[in-house]
Motif scaffolding. Structure first.
Motif, short mmCIF file in Angstrom:
data_model
loop_
_atom_site.label_atom_id
_atom_site.label_comp_id
_atom_site.label_asym_id
_atom_site.label_seq_id
_atom_site.Cartn_x
_atom_site.Cartn_y
_atom_site.Cartn_z
N SER B 55 0.85 -1.18 0.00
CA SER B 55 0.00 0.00 0.00
C SER B 55 0.89 1.24 0.00
O SER B 55 2.07 1.15 0.32
N GLU B 56 0.27 2.37 -0.31
CA GLU B 56 1.04 3.61 -0.30
C GLU B 56 1.59 3.88 1.10
O GLU B 56 2.75 4.26 1.26
N LEU B 57 0.77 3.64 2.12
CA LEU B 57 1.24 3.87 3.49
C LEU B 57 2.43 2.97 3.82
O LEU B 57 3.41 3.41 4.42
N GLN B 58 2.35 1.72 3.41
CA GLN B 58 3.47 0.82 3.71
C GLN B 58 4.77 1.32 3.08
O GLN B 58 5.83 1.27 3.70
N ALA B 59 4.66 1.79 1.84
CA ALA B 59 5.85 2.31 1.17
C ALA B 59 6.37 3.55 1.89
O ALA B 59 7.56 3.68 2.16
N VAL B 60 5.46 4.45 2.24
CA VAL B 60 5.86 5.69 2.91
C VAL B 60 6.53 5.37 4.25
O VAL B 60 7.59 5.89 4.58
N ARG B 61 5.90 4.48 5.00
CA ARG B 61 6.45 4.16 6.33
C ARG B 61 7.82 3.47 6.20
O ARG B 61 8.75 3.78 6.92
N HIS B 62 7.90 2.56 5.25
CA HIS B 62 9.15 1.81 5.07
C HIS B 62 10.32 2.75 4.74
O HIS B 62 11.36 2.71 5.39
N TYR B 63 10.13 3.62 3.77
CA TYR B 63 11.26 4.47 3.37
C TYR B 63 11.52 5.59 4.37
O TYR B 63 12.65 6.06 4.51
N THR B 64 10.47 6.00 5.09
CA THR B 64 10.70 6.96 6.17
C THR B 64 11.54 6.30 7.26
O THR B 64 12.50 6.88 7.77
N ARG B 65 11.19 5.08 7.61
CA ARG B 65 11.96 4.37 8.64
C ARG B 65 13.40 4.15 8.18
O ARG B 65 14.33 4.30 8.96
N LEU B 66 13.55 3.76 6.94
CA LEU B 66 14.92 3.58 6.44
C LEU B 66 15.71 4.88 6.57
O LEU B 66 16.87 4.88 6.97
N SER B 67 15.07 5.99 6.23
CA SER B 67 15.79 7.28 6.29
C SER B 67 16.29 7.52 7.71
O SER B 67 17.37 8.07 7.92
#
Lengths: 452, 495, 132
Positions: B55-67
């Motif tokens: 989902s869009e949220l999953q992608a956003v959360r994943h790359y935010t966490r990686l950052s």
């Protein structure tokens, strides 16, 4: 003092600690004769408010034309999340991930990117990006010379239907190392590269054969035959591909009997704005057996002292900071930020979204050709199957037509007649998923008026 | 300053592929599926690529966490020598990303790009002014490509004079690895010369190697050793008299900005790292921008396109205007968006600010060096002024305690400081190359010195503690040997 | 510092060793000193069988995490074998540099050329000089 935090007390304390009387004293090792005068050619400082106003005025001068130009850079929808995340300070202001423990975010992103590019191109391994598609093709040619040990000639077959600017860039970079490029013609009826023309090189030492899919005219090439010809003649096969098209088209790893050896392209269509030509990013994938000949950074997954998985730059012995004069390339800084944007783009749109983007763009371009062909004096040039670009022939010089369209708010395509004088008044147009039926009509109406 | 010890490890962020579930998608981000597929059967893709289905949220959360697993200038002091990790003003980003700039196609008619082209033209002019060169091309996409352009221009210059014998590029042994790599890429032979004990080039060694085969010399000044090359005038005369040209590697331009101009030092060609000196972001490994400047002799060879002005109108100069150009190095005009950021930065800093950059970068480096000397650390060149950076050697700790420069670097991460550059330049044993930049406040510098002092104390009391560092980051020290031997370069689903 | 330098081998200044085989071929590898200096070796590439080498040709590569080193042909000749086992286990160069860690075998063009190489004592001198 823009961005300098020192108070006058700070300066005094710091000079005291150093044991000098003034900042000027710190430059006492520089011969006086070399010291420069005030930089009168630089304007006085502007505040962010002032520069913001100036830039907004400059941007307004550029306007927002309805864009139908492709020719190597493509306008696609970019999800808002892509750049909202990419411009986070932790990504935007990080350095190259040399300190792996403090860069796991960047490193894992690269690992995910490598995985995505490998699966899209059908190859084993990917690097962490190169500068752009044009320079990536040059690097691919240099890599082929290193990787093809059976060939001593450094001769590469380069179709004329490959992006002409990329070909110029390849020359500018690779000629210095003595590479020789032989041009392979295209069929003036279909717009496809003439694979039969390769027969002229039977029995000769050829290092590699390049194929662009789709080619510069947007026409799909018979890549299977070209790849098999290369391999049957001890040459490597190099693919230059549009990454969006890979959602629909057979990936380079499956071209011909064995797949190509090196695949490259420009990653701009994956979430990177057109932005006057850059920054974009180049991608490169290859087979595992050639990985040590690949230029650019590569990330691998490994374990830490506690046995937990983590990511680090690997195979660095190929690179300039270790190999110096014997490195695979001089590249160090690549296009990390754009690679990040592309990874987020691909995560969000996925295979389904990318397929729809590719198919919708293909359909729009077919619609555009149909709409423009109703205009007197406009004809599609080639019979070959097109992806999302088409070469049109006009009944008059293209330059003034484009200027007239610009005045009507339309960026009407790329004038290909300078690169291909043999094609006459040639206009390359493109319509992606961003264009509506009304947009196509608007273009046709404007062109009809201009040509009337 | 307290380094936390043995904090529980954060849970690992899975790869985006492990978050994937068949059929999940971000519907708002894709067009409707067209009904037709005009791709001929023989060219169709048969298996879908293994892209994540999230989902869009999953992608956003994943790359935010990686950052959040990264160190960055925005979050940490980053004294990485030779990299000039100064503040990247947010305004530069915001105004380079105005919608019209982002939407502009590179091949759009010049009439639809006068705003952008005006910025590029003025940027060229400002870069000429700060470097003292006669012409500038903005197209190289990173420092290494700028170097390539520079050496290619030197080669073109000699060839145009019918002098094909000049195929040697002289490089000091302390040079950045890109210098020899670039020379090789341009088909040149690399001749390395040593530096003397004070960090200046060995003029006698140079005298022995210059001659009719010398195409040019590549120099960084201040050098990678963090000192100003005092013999520059002598060196220039030697190389020029032998018929060679001088190449300036702009990696360290920040040190002398507004103080000395490479053109005035006699250099024929330079590249600038706009992502260092002019504060465009490093982006986790690019994009950079490696604009080149040239003196009179190399003007005809500049890479194209260059932005020119006819009266009030700006336009690209191409093959027709510069027929002797070394050609095109990119698909369009290089990293245009980066160039816009550099333009905005230079305008905000302005004439006087430009000179203060060199001054305060030098002040900060010399202050740090003085503080380290006070604390008993060993500078590599104790009798020299620091420029914008300097080198400490940890060889005594290595000999007496068995703790290496790398151990100090890794432990600094636990203390919340990015490590300095380690093991470069190679000729100083156990070195840390430290560059604070002008944008750091005195408190940050003092904190960094305190951290180094605390780590040295640890090293004497418990060297094993350093060897095991870092402890508080997402991972501990990684097994590079395993990474290179068991190559795991792409994620694969468990069978 | 003492070095592990088998007396029955010949050496080069560039840190290769050469063993004469009974069949007239020679086996070539890198010295214990060289493997130490490189650290953990992660990859080795040997020349193609059948390739004709001139003395001094860079024809093999030994790579660690932090360095990559060319290996040069000590004498001219034709490559007759490469050590394929290094593909899966390049660490053999670290653990057994003069045995299982050999790189390639060569049929020398001129057996007399071997006489021009260093003996263990001569190589030890080279190492002593470079340590200064």
């Amino acid at each position: 003092m823009a961005f300098i935090p020192h108070t006058s007390d700070d300066v005094r304390e710091m000079l005291d600690a150093i044991g000098v009387g003034s900042i000027e004293d710190l430059f006492d090792e520089i011969p006086a004769a070399l010291r420069c005068k005030p930089l009168d050619g630089i304007p006085p400082a502007a505040s962010e408010m002032q520069i913001g106003r100036l830039m907004s005025e400059r941007a307004a001068l550029d306007g927002r034309p309805l864009n139908f130009i492709g020719a190597g850079a493509y306008e696609h929808h970019i999800p808002a999340a892509v750049w909202a995340i990419t411009t986070r300070g932790e990504i935007y202001t990080a350095y190259t991930p040399y300190q792996a423990e403090a860069s796991q975010g960047t490193l894992q992103t690269i690992y995910e990117f490598q995985t995505m590019m490998a699966t899209l191109t059908g190859m084993n391994v990917s690097n962490a990006s190169l500068y752009d598609g044009a320079s990536a093709l040059a690097e691919a040619c240099l890599m082929a010379v290193r990787a093809n040990r059976r060939s001593k000639s450094s001769r590469i077959l380069m179709p004329r239907a490959v992006n002409p600017t990329w070909r110029k860039c390849v020359h500018a970079i690779a000629d210095n190392q003595g590479l020789v490029f032989e041009e392979v013609p295209f069929d003036p009826a279909s717009g496809q590269t003439v694979i039969d023309a390769l027969a002229a090189y039977e029995g000769q030492d050829i290092t590699a054969v390049v194929m662009q899919q789709p080619n510069f005219f947007g026409v799909l090439e018979d890549v299977d035959r070209a790849t098999d010809w290369a391999h049957a003649h001890s040459a490597l096969a190099i693919a230059a591909v549009n990454p969006t098209s890979l959602a629909l088209l057979k990936p380079p790893g499956e071209w011909g009997e064995h797949g190509v050896d090196i695949a490259v392209g420009d990653g701009q269509p994956f979430g990177v704005p057109l932005s006057s030509g850059g920054p974009y990013f180049g991608f490169m994938t290859t087979r595992m057996e050639h990985v040590r000949q690949m230029p650019g950074r590569i990330v691998g997954r490994t374990l830490d002292l506690d046995g937990r998985p983590g990511y680090t730059l690997t195979l660095q012995a190929r690179e300039q900071h270790i190999r110096r004069g014997k490195a695979t390339s001089n590249i160090c800084t690549n296009q990390g930020l754009l690679m990040t944007a592309a990874t987020i783009y691909l995560a969000i749109v996925g295979a389904e979204g990318l397929e729809r983007v590719a198919a919708a763009s293909m359909e729009r371009t077919a619609g555009l050709v149909a709409a423009l062909e109703t205009v007197p004096g406009v004809k599609a040039a080639f019979s070959g199957t097109r992806f999302h670009e088409a070469l049109l022939r006009l009944d008059r010089p293209v330059g003034p037509v484009l200027e007239a369209l610009a005045r009507r708010g339309i960026a009407g395509g790329y004038d290909a007649s300078r690169d291909y004088p043999e094609l006459g008044h040639a206009l390359l147009v493109c319509a992606t998923e961003t264009k509506t039926g009304a947009d196509l009509e608007a273009f046709a109406t404007a062109l009809r008026a201009v040509l009337a | 300053m307290h380094a936390s010890t043995g904090a529980p490890a954060a849970p690992r962020e899975p790869t985006i592929f492990e978050l994937s579930r068949p059929g999940r998608r971000a519907e708002a981000q894709m067009p409707p599926r067209p009904t037709s597929n005009a791709v001929p059967e023989s060219l169709r893709r048969r298996r879908r690529p293994m892209l994540p289905e999230v989902s869009e949220l999953q992608a956003v959360r994943h790359y935010t966490r990686l950052s959040q697993l990264n160190f960055s200038i925005d979050t940490h002091f980053y004294p990485l020598g030779s990299c000039t990790m100064k503040y990247n003003p947010r305004g530069c980003n915001q105004y380079a990303m105005l919608p019209e700039f982002l939407a502009r196609h590179p091949l759009a008619p010049e009439s639809q790009g006068q705003g952008f082209l005006a910025c590029m033209y003025e940027l060229q002019e400002m870069l000429k002014e700060v470097t003292g060169m006669r012409g500038v091309s903005l197209t190289p996409m990173a420092g290494a490509q700028g170097e390539f352009a520079g050496v290619a221009m030197i080669r073109a210059y000699h060839h145009a004079r019918g002098d094909h014998a000049r195929n040697e590029i002289i490089v000091p042994e302390a040079a950045h690895g890109t210098n020899p790599a670039t020379a090789t890429m341009c088909g040149m032979k690399v001749i390395e010369i040593p530096v003397n004990a004070d960090g200046d080039c060995d003029i006698e060694a140079l005298r022995k190697v210059v001659g009719p085969r010398t195409a040019g010399i590549m120099l960084t000044n201040p050098s990678t050793l963090g000192v100003f090359e005092r013999g520059i005038a002598h060196l220039r005369a030697l190389v020029h008299d032998a018929g060679g040209l001088l190449y300036y590697d702009g990696a360290n331009l920040n040190a002398i900005l507004g103080k000395v101009r490479p053109g005035d030092m006699g250099f024929d060609v330079i590249h600038m790292n706009l992502h260092k000196t002019f504060s465009t972001p490093h982006g986790g490994g690019g994009p950079g921008a490696g604009a080149v400047g040239v003196g009179e002799r190399l003007l005809p060879y500049l890479p194209i396109p260059v932005v020119g002005r006819d009266g009030e109108r700006y336009r690209y100069l191409d093959e027709r205007d510069l027929p002797a150009s070394i050609g095109r190095l990119s698909g369009f005009m290089g990293n245009a968006g980066v160039l816009l950021r550099a333009y905005i930065y230079m305008r905000m800093v302005g004439r006087e600010g430009m000179q203060r950059i060199g001054e305060f970068a030098t002040l900060n480096a010399n202050y740090l060096l003085a503080r380290f000397k006070q604390e008993g650390f060993d500078p590599a060149y104790p009798h020299r002024r620091a420029t914008h950076e300097f080198i400490l050697t940890m060889k005594h700790a290595a000999r007496d305690l068995g703790t290496t420069a790398m151990d100090f670097a890794k432990r600094l991460l636990d203390f919340g400081y990015h490590a300095p550059t380690t093991y470069f330049p190679l000729l100083v044993p156990e070195c840390l190359l430290i560059e604070p930049t002008e944008t750091e406040a005195k408190e940050a510098l003092d904190g960094f010195v305190e951290a180094m002092v605390a780590i040295r104390k640890e090293a004497t009391e418990d060297p094993a503690r350093l060897k095991g560092a870092p402890y508080t980051l997402p991972v501990r020290r990684l097994d590079d040997v395993r990474a290179a031997k068991n190559l795991d370069l792409t994620w694969k689903p468990l069978a | 510092m003492s070095h592990n330098l088998p007396a029955d081998l010949r050496y080069t200044k560039s840190h290769e060793w050469v063993r004469q085989n009974p069949d007239g071929t020679v086996t070539i590898g890198i010295t214990d000193h060289a493997q130490h200096a490189l650290g953990d070796i992660v990859f080795a590439e040997t020349p193609e069988v059948g390739r004709e080498l001139a003395a001094g040709d860079a024809c093999a590569v030994v790579e660690s995490v932090k360095a990559a080193s060319d290996v040069y042909a000590p004498v001219a000749g034709r490559v007759v074998a490469g050590n394929g086992a290094l593909g899966d286990a390049p660490e053999k160069i670290n653990t057994d540099p003069y045995g299982d860690g050999w790189l390639w075998q060569l049929a020398p063009a001129d057996a007399a050329a071997l006489g021009g190489l260093l003996d263990a004592g001569g190589y030890e001198k080279v190492l002593a000089e470079s340590a200064e």
